[in-house]
Every structure is written in C-alpha cells, then in structure tokens.
Scaffold this motif. Structure first.
Motif, short mmCIF file in Angstrom:
data_model
loop_
_atom_site.label_atom_id
_atom_site.label_comp_id
_atom_site.label_asym_id
_atom_site.label_seq_id
_atom_site.Cartn_x
_atom_site.Cartn_y
_atom_site.Cartn_z
N UNK A 136 5.19 -3.25 7.83
CA UNK A 136 6.49 -2.10 7.72
C UNK A 136 5.92 -0.89 6.98
N UNK A 137 6.75 0.26 7.42
CA UNK A 137 6.34 1.59 6.93
C UNK A 137 6.89 1.72 5.45
N UNK A 138 6.84 2.85 4.94
CA UNK A 138 7.30 2.99 3.53
C UNK A 138 8.54 2.88 3.54
N UNK A 139 9.26 3.17 4.48
CA UNK A 139 10.88 3.08 4.54
C UNK A 139 11.44 1.68 4.93
N UNK A 140 10.53 0.68 4.67
CA UNK A 140 10.93 -0.67 5.00
C UNK A 140 11.03 -0.91 6.58
N UNK A 165 0.86 -1.28 0.16
CA UNK A 165 0.07 -0.02 0.02
C UNK A 165 0.83 1.14 0.06
N UNK A 166 0.30 2.43 -0.11
CA UNK A 166 1.01 3.62 -0.20
C UNK A 166 1.90 3.65 1.23
N UNK A 167 1.34 3.22 2.16
CA UNK A 167 1.84 3.45 3.55
C UNK A 167 2.95 2.55 4.19
N UNK A 168 3.00 1.38 3.20
CA UNK A 168 3.89 0.42 3.44
C UNK A 168 3.36 -1.05 2.89
#
Length: 533
Positions: free
Chosen positions: A146-150, A125-128
């Motif tokens: 996980x967030x968008x930064x992994x 998704x866009x958030x992770x």
C-alpha cells in the motif's frame, strides 16, 4: 465422484461453523467418494482441518497451490522467533500482536492467528506498507503493498522458494516471466479468470456420466464458471447460510444454466423465494430443503432451576433496539428471577446495554447504584463468586442486612443488574454451557445463526425468531414473530405455561430426529441418485 468447489474466504478461522465443510463432513460420514477443490489461498487450512477432525490430503485439492507453483506439502509455521528482523529491532508485546520499533520509529507489527503462530507481518516505510501473509508450511505466501495513503498498489504471490509467481495490480494479474510455461496466458484481467483456468485443470478427470459438481449458487464467478462447464446437467447448486437473497436478475442471467437444476438450501425462506421466482423468471428448479448443521440430542436442565434464563441473540443496538431492551427490563420486573444472556453483534454494545440497565435500576427501581451500600454489595458478591470472600466482608454484609432499612430492595436491585450477562463470539463449549440452563432462545438478528439453532434445538429449547428456520416450526418448538408485541406474547407462553414448554420439547425431539446425520446422508443419496442421468 462428487467434486465440491469450496470457495472459502482467505480469513477463514474455523471449520466447525463453516456450512461448506459441515456438508463435506457428512459426505465423509456417508462414505461418499468426493474431492474438495479450494480455489483461494487459505493459509492455515491444514490446521483448521486437523482441528475439525477431517483434514485428508487425498480429498482436499489446493487449487491455489497449483496456481502459486507450490510443491511443498509439509512444514512448520513461523513463531515470533522465526521472523527475520533487522538489527537493533525492539519488540513490544501486546495482547494479540507484537509491535516493532527501531528507536522511536515504528517499523511494523506482527499479528498471530488463534493457533499462536505468525499470521501476518506488516512492515512500515516512508512510502507505505508491505504486509506479508505466512503459510502454515513455513514461508511467506503473499504480500500486499500500500502507498502512504493506504491505497493498495499491488499484490504478489510467492512459491515456497520465495520466487514471485504472480503480481496483481490495477491492470490485472500478471504471471512472472520465469513461470509463464505453467499458465495458458501471461496476463489475466481478473483473479476469477485465473482460478477458472486451474479449476478446469482440476476437473479434467470429471466423468460426465456419473460424477457431480457442487457449487454455491450465490457465487457469481462460480456461476460464470458453470456456464462453460462441459456437463451442466451434472451440477448441483447450494444456497446455504446465504448472506444475500438470490434475485430474479441473477436467475434470469443464468436461466439456461439453472433451468431444471437441483438447488439445495437450508432456509425455508429462501426455498419459498426461489419458488416464487419460478413464476417471474420462468426458470424451473428442483428445490431441496436440507439442514447444513446436523442435530444431536443434548437436552439441558433449565426445567430443574428455580430461575429462568433467556438467551437473546441481538443485532444492531440502535434507538429502536434500546427501546425494546428497556421494555425487556420492565418485563423482567414481573418475574422473581428472570435472567438475560445477551449475545452481542458488536463488542462495544456491552457498555451501552450496561448503561441502560444501570439507568433502569436508578430510575425505575429507584435504587442508587452509586451508593456506598451498592458498591459494598458488588464487592461482596464478586468475592463470593470467586471464592475469595473475607470474614470482614461477610460480617459487613450481615450487619447491613440486619440494620439498613430497605436492604432487600437494594439487594434485589443488585441481582437484577447482575443477572444480565454478555457474550461476544462465544466458542462452542461456552455456548453449550449457556444452553444447558437456557429456558428460551431468541434469535433476533437479520439472519438466523443456523449453527447456534442446531445446538439450541438439540438442547430442547424453544426458539423465537423473526425469520423462519429449518430447526423450528411456528407453534410447535418455537414461534415465528412479526413484531415486538408477538415477542413478549411468545415469551410469556413459554415462561408461564409448562404445558406449552413441554410440548415444544417434544417437538424439538422430532426436529432432532428429522435433521440428524443419518437422515441428511440419506437425503443426499436421494438427490444424487435422482439427478438427471
């Protein structure tokens, strides 16, 4: 009763080479009364156990099932058809996964275990991302977010009804409000603390007068658990197939627990190190050297072949090893037909070694591997090996053999190159087939593979290694070497001297007899009966 805490990693994908379950299998064969406590989530353990021929619900206690409040004992794992997909999802199949799309937008991917069932589904998704882990009983057992930064934001564990039981994040492990009556505390700083609580519950029936507890001495959280165990004198410590060396700091930290205790190891090196640590830590231990993997007689046929085959288990392919490999290629030129089987630590190393062989053929053997004739030989021998040889290919080969000047030199160079083969994570049938015709086995990684060595000694093959092993003795059925020069000297001894090779065969049979199932079971009986009463 023997209680064995088997702290298997979650990604365990085979029990055949697992040292813990090999020990347990011998308990089963010996008729010992035992229970195996599994304190982690191992999603497909039922299938792994059934494959290994020893899954027994009466002997296996899934401690993490109790932690997750899972009552379901049966069920069927998910296939791709069972995965709930949003409408208008397009599935793109690759060799080992299915990628999911909605139009051009990636939606996620499905990965499978080697049994062909769904292992994990990752949703994007866009958030992770959210990665669901599937149980072999047909439900999602947990999810990692996980967030968008992994970066991992949280982990959740579910029961068979999809109810959240636990949530883990940077502040610890938190019990869902509706499940708090199942736990002693609503929150835990670490998962180890939670496992400890439920291990104590699983050991409530422990009889301090006659039962035993076996744990891995290298597992720090289990050592901490053992520090508070009600009967420390009933603990047997194992240090088998260890990735790390037990240090003086570890022994000193747990001195009161380890002093006077039995430590079972399968490594002569570790046994020696533990003995040395007694003088620096003043902690006395009863050290027992026992094999993890039993040996069986399965002699090969290498002495019936004109060629000699070396099985070389290698480690990191760095500049130092490249120089050693080049020297091995030079060494091969002194033998009419010396073949190499290269067992790789990293699959990408094959192309590096192939490049070195090609360069050696071009520069040292002075044969142009890019020539038309060399390409024709490659096509010819490949077709012949696959039983697809055409008449025109045979005629072209015969014509070249008769007419081309220096044909034999080029043909020999092709076989020099072709007689280097590569293996990566071979299964046991492939390994046994290779060992059937292997003359010498070189274990050249930082840590010996004791499962492989148990098969090697069973085939009567001498072992050359830089690390000592319970499966060979220096100068008897193998050679313990310190440098590359010793490697080639030992190799020449076994390749050139039939007397030395036959002596190694006799010594291998002695090792087989000493490390067989019956002997191991009797050794464990002695350890158990010799424990402090």
């Amino acid at each position: 009763m023997i209680y064995y805490i088997a702290d298997l990693p979650a990604d365990t994908d085979s029990l055949e080479r697992n040292p813990v379950f090999n020990t347990i299998k011998n308990f089963e064969l010996g008729g010992f009364d035992y229970q195996v406590l599994i304190p982690r989530l191992v999603p497909f353990l039922r299938y792994l156990g059934a494959e290994y021929g020893m899954y027994d619900g009466a002997h296996i206690v899934h401690v993490f099932d109790q932690i997750q409040d899972i009552q379901q004992t049966e069920g069927f794992p998910f296939t791709m058809d069972d995965v709930p997909l949003p409408p208008q999802t397009e599935s793109v199949y690759t060799r080992d996964q299915v990628r999911l799309y909605q139009g051009p937008q990636p939606l996620g991917q499905v990965t499978f275990n080697r049994f062909g069932f769904v292992k994990q589904v990752q949703w994007i998704s866009e958030t992770g991302t959210r990665t669901d882990t599937y149980s072999d009983r047909g439900f999602v057992a947990g999810a990692q977010f996980k967030d968008s930064n992994g970066e991992v934001v949280r982990t959740e564990w579910y029961n068979q009804d999809g109810e959240t039981v636990l949530t883990g994040n940077s502040t610890g492990i938190h019990v869902a409000l509706a499940k708090r009556d199942l736990f002693d505390h609503p929150d835990y700083l670490t998962m180890a603390a939670l496992r400890t609580e439920f291990l104590n519950r699983a050991l409530r029936q422990f009889d301090v007068t006659q039962d035993y507890l076996i744990i891995n001495i290298e597992n720090e959280w289990l050592l901490d658990f053992a520090q508070h165990f009600e009967a420390p004198d009933r603990i047997i410590f194992e240090n088998i197939q260890a990735d790390q060396r037990l240090t003086a700091a570890t022994i000193s930290k747990h001195a009161a627990l380890l002093d006077g205790q039995t430590i079972v190891t399968d490594s002569p090196l570790q046994a020696g190190q533990l003995m040395e640590l007694e003088t620096t830590t003043h902690v006395q231990q009863n050290i027992e050297l026992l094999p993890t993997f039993v040996t069986e007689l399965n002699l090969g046929e290498s002495n019936t072949l004109a060629e000699a085959r070396l099985y070389w288990r290698i480690g990191l392919v760095d500049d130092q090893f490249k120089a050693l490999f080049w020297r091995m290629l030079q060494y091969r030129t002194d033998y009419e037909d010396l073949r190499l089987i290269m067992d790789l630590q990293a699959v990408n190393d094959q192309s590096i070694l192939e490049g070195l062989v090609t360069r050696f053929v071009n520069e040292v053997l002075e044969v142009d591997t890019s020539s038309t004739l060399f390409a024709m030989l490659q096509t010819y021998y490949t077709a012949k090996k696959e039983h697809k040889l055409l008449e025109k290919q045979q005629k072209a080969f015969e014509a070249a053999r008769k007419q081309v000047v220096g044909f034999k030199k080029i043909d020999d160079a092709f076989h020099f190159m072709d007689n280097v083969s590569y293996r990566y994570q071979s299964d046991t049938p492939e390994l046994d087939q290779d060992l059937r015709f292997t003359r010498v086995f070189i274990d050249d990684r930082v840590q010996n593979d004791l499962f492989m060595q148990s098969r090697v000694v069973g085939a009567g093959i001498p072992i050359i290694s830089r690390e000592p092993s319970i499966y060979f003795s220096d100068g008897e059925n193998g050679a313990l070497i310190e440098n590359d020069e010793a490697l080639f000297n030992s190799l020449s001894t076994y390749l050139q001297g039939s007397r030395e090779w036959n002596q190694a065969l006799v010594a291998s049979i002695d090792k087989i007899n000493a490390n067989g199932t019956d002997q191991l079971i009797e050794s464990w009986r002695g350890i158990l009966h010799g424990q402090k009463e």
